[in-house]
Motif scaffolding. Structure first.
Motif, PDB file in Angstrom:
ATOM      1  N   ASP A   1     -11.690   4.312  -1.794  1.00 49.92           N
ATOM      2  CA  ASP A   1     -12.869   3.451  -1.847  1.00 49.92           C
ATOM      3  C   ASP A   1     -13.995   4.104  -2.647  1.00 49.92           C
ATOM      4  O   ASP A   1     -14.716   3.434  -3.388  1.00 49.92           O
TER       5      ASP A   1
ATOM      6  N   ASP B   1      -5.532  -8.676   0.869  1.00 53.87           N
ATOM      7  CA  ASP B   1      -6.631  -8.781   1.836  1.00 53.87           C
ATOM      8  C   ASP B   1      -7.991  -8.560   1.199  1.00 53.87           C
ATOM      9  O   ASP B   1      -9.018  -8.564   1.883  1.00 53.87           O
TER      10      ASP B   1
ATOM     11  N   ASN C   1       0.853  -1.187   0.000  1.00 54.15           N
ATOM     12  CA  ASN C   1       0.000   0.000   0.000  1.00 54.15           C
ATOM     13  C   ASN C   1       0.887   1.236   0.000  1.00 54.15           C
ATOM     14  O   ASN C   1       1.339   1.699   1.045  1.00 54.15           O
TER      15      ASN C   1
ATOM     16  N   LYS D   1      -7.063  -4.824  -6.306  1.00 55.09           N
ATOM     17  CA  LYS D   1      -7.276  -5.256  -4.928  1.00 55.09           C
ATOM     18  C   LYS D   1      -5.967  -5.727  -4.313  1.00 55.09           C
ATOM     19  O   LYS D   1      -5.092  -6.281  -5.007  1.00 55.09           O
TER      20      LYS D   1
ATOM     21  N   LYS E   1      -9.066  -5.833  -0.089  1.00 54.13           N
ATOM     22  CA  LYS E   1      -9.459  -4.427  -0.038  1.00 54.13           C
ATOM     23  C   LYS E   1      -8.882  -3.676  -1.234  1.00 54.13           C
ATOM     24  O   LYS E   1      -7.938  -4.121  -1.873  1.00 54.13           O
ATOM     25  N   ASN E   2      -9.457  -2.510  -1.516  1.00 50.17           N
ATOM     26  CA  ASN E   2      -8.962  -1.684  -2.614  1.00 50.17           C
ATOM     27  C   ASN E   2      -7.533  -1.243  -2.318  1.00 50.17           C
ATOM     28  O   ASN E   2      -7.256  -0.677  -1.257  1.00 50.17           O
TER      29      ASN E   2
ATOM     30  N   ASN F   1     -11.439   8.234   2.924  1.00 51.01           N
ATOM     31  CA  ASN F   1     -11.977   7.081   2.200  1.00 51.01           C
ATOM     32  C   ASN F   1     -12.051   7.341   0.699  1.00 51.01           C
ATOM     33  O   ASN F   1     -12.843   6.711  -0.008  1.00 51.01           O
TER      34      ASN F   1
END
Length: 418
Positions: free
Chosen positions: A158, A184, A118, A181, A186-187, A155
Motif C-alpha cells: 500500500d 475488491d 493475491n 487493483k 484493493k491494491n 503494509n
C-alpha cells in the motif's frame, strides 16, 4: 556442492488462515528435470508431457501453511532455478504443455486464471517484475550464525502504490499506472515499469530522453570512466561525432530509450559484438545502473561512489521512481528493483546492495510471507515522498534495493542454484 537437502521454514504472518506455498525448480540430480514439491513438503513430483496443451497438473502441489503465526517446514533437494510461490485465500493454477513445458502464473497476462489472485514468488525476491506480498528471509548455518533480509513491512504494498500514484500526479507521468487493483478494489500488486510496458507498449515513451541527451552532451567533451570490476579494469569512453558513446577497441552505445534503460537488455544494452561481448556486458551493466539511478550525469566515474552506506541514487528527475520507492519502503532497503541493481562500487561500505544471504553450510532457510508482526514502516511510510518538485531536497538516503533472493540460489552454493 553442500548438503544434499536443505530445510526451508515457511512462516505465515498474514491475517489469513488460507495461505499456500508452491516450490518449483530443476532437479540437478535428475538431469535438470522440472519438479514440484508435493503438498507433504518433502516428495517431488515430476510432471510428464501431456498430449494436449494447457493440461492441469496430475497432483495438487499446494503446501498449506496453516493459521497466522504458524510455520510449515519443508525439505528440498538440490534445485536449480528454484522458486517459492505464495498465494493468499486461494490456490494457484499451473498448466502443462507438451514437452513438458510448465505454464507458470502470470502478472502480465490478464487472461491468466491467476491474474486476479493475491500471490507472489521469491527466487530463493526479486522486485524486478513486480511487488505484491511481503516476503522476508533468514538463513541459519550449521554453526548457528544467521543472516537476515527483512523484506517489506506488512503494509508495504500500500505504501508503494500510494507513492507511485503521488509521483505520477506530481510530474504528470505514468507511475500511477503501475498499480494493479484486485476485484475488491484493493491494491493487488505494483508492476515494475518494464513489466508495465507489456500491457501498454507506449508506457514511459520518451521518459528518459532529456536525461540521456544531457549525458551524451556532457561526455562529448568529458571522459566517462567505467570500472568493469573485472579483468579489463577501468575503461574510458566519449561520445564521438557520430553520436555514439564509444569505448575504443571495445564497442559503442547509442542513446538508449526508456524501455532500454528499464529492461537493461534491449537497444544498446543487447546484441553486443561477439568478440567483446563480455566486456561490453560489464560496461553496459554499469551504464544501465547509472541511468536507472540517474547518476550518470553527476558522476563521470562509474559505478557511482557510495560513502559510509550513503549514495546519490534517484535524486533527480527523470529517474526510476519504482526502484527508488521500493528501496525506501523496504525495511532494510535490500534486493533487486531493476535487473542491474546489484551493481555497486568495489569496496562499498554499508549493507550489501543485493540483499544476498550467503553460506556454504546452510542449515535452515526461513521464508516469511506477510511481513513482520506489527510491521513497522519503511523510510517513505507517509506516502508523500516525491522527487523532482524543484526544491532539490531529499533527506532520505535509502540503500539501493537489489535482488534479495534472486541470488540466494547461487549463495547457497548448489543447494539452491540459480
Amino acid at each position: 556442492m553442500t548438503n544434499p537437502t536443505t530445510q526451508i521454514a515457511l512462516k505465515n504472518t498474514t491475517s489469513s488462515s488460507t495461505v499456500y506455498a508452491y516450490v518449483t525448480g530443476l532437479d540437478i540430480n535428475k538431469n535438470n528435470t522440472y519438479a514440484f514439491l508435493q503438498s507433504d513438503g518433502k516428495s517431488l513430483y515430476y510432471p510428464e508431457s501431456p498430449s494436449q496443451p494447457l493440461q492441469p497438473l496430475a497432483m495438487d502441489c499446494a503446501i498449506p501453511l496453516g493459521a497466522p503465526g504458524t510455520t510449515k517446514t519443508v525439505t528440498i533437494p538440490q534445485l536449480a532455478g528454484g522458486r517459492i510461490w505464495f498465494v493468499v485465500d486461494n490456490k494457484l493454477t499451473f498448466f502443462l504443455n507438451p514437452g513438458p513445458g510448465i505454464v507458470e502464473p502470470s502478472v502480465t497476462n490478464t487472461d491468466d486464471v491467476n491474474y486476479k489472485l493475491n500471490w507472489a514468488f521469491c527466487e530463493f525476491t526479486c522486485y524486478v517484475d513486480f511487488v505484491a506480498l511481503p516476503i522476508a528471509l533468514e538463513l541459519r548455518n550449521t554453526a548457528g550464525a544467521t543472516q537476515v533480509v527483512q523484506g517489506l513491512p506488512t503494509n508495504g504494498l500500500d505504501q508503494i502504490c500510494a507513492q507511485l500514484v503521488q509521483q505520477g500526479a506530481s510530474e504528470g507521468s505514468n507511475w500511477g499506472q503501475l498499480v494493479v487493483k484486485g476485484p475488491d478494489g484493493k491494491n493487488l500488486r505494483a508492476m515494475s515499469p518494464n513489466s508495465g510496458r507489456i500491457g501498454d507498449s507506449g508506457l514511459f515513451d520518451g521518459y528518459y530522453q532529456s536525461y540521456v541527451d544531457e549525458a551524451w552532451s556532457k561526455y562529448a567533451n568529458t571522459d566517462l570512466k567505467v570500472d568493469t570490476q573485472a579483468q579489463w579494469g577501468v575503461v574510458t569512453g566519449r561520445v564521438s561525432s557520430n553520436g555514439l558513446l564509444t569505448f575504443p577497441n571495445v564497442g559503442t552505445f547509442a542513446k538508449p530509450s526508456a524501455i532500454d534503460i528499464f529492461s537493461c537488455s534491449t537497444g544498446p544494452f543487447g546484441n553486443y559484438p561477439a568478440e567483446t561481448r563480455e566486456q561490453m556486458g560489464a560496461i553496459g551493466a554499469r551504464l544501465a545502473a547509472a541511468l536507472n539511478r540517474t547518476t550518470l550525469v553527476s558522476n563521470p566515474d562509474q559505478p557511482d561512489a557510495i560513502k559510509n552506506g550513503a549514495n546519490n541514487y534517484y535524486k533527480t528527475n527523470p529517474t526510476n521512481h519504482y526502484a527508488r520507492i521500493v528501496h525506501g519502503v523496504n525495511l532494510d532497503g535490500r534486493g533487486y528493483a531493476f535487473p542491474y541493481d546489484d551493481v555497486v562500487p568495489s569496496g562499498a561500505t554499508g549493507p550489501d546492495q543485493a540483499g544476498t544471504v550467503f553460506d556454504g553450510s546452510p542449515e535452515l532457510l526461513t521464508v516469511t510471507v506477510g511481513g513482520p508482526n506489527g510491521g513497522s514502516v519503511g523510510s517513505g511510510g507517509d506516502g508523500k515522498d516525491t522527487v523532482g518538485d524543484g526544491d532539490g531536497e531529499d533527506d532520505d538516503t535509502p540503500f539501493d534495493f537489489a535482488a534479495w533472493l534472486k541470488k540466494v540460489v547461487a549463495a547457497l552454493k548448489g543447494v539452491l542454484c540459480h
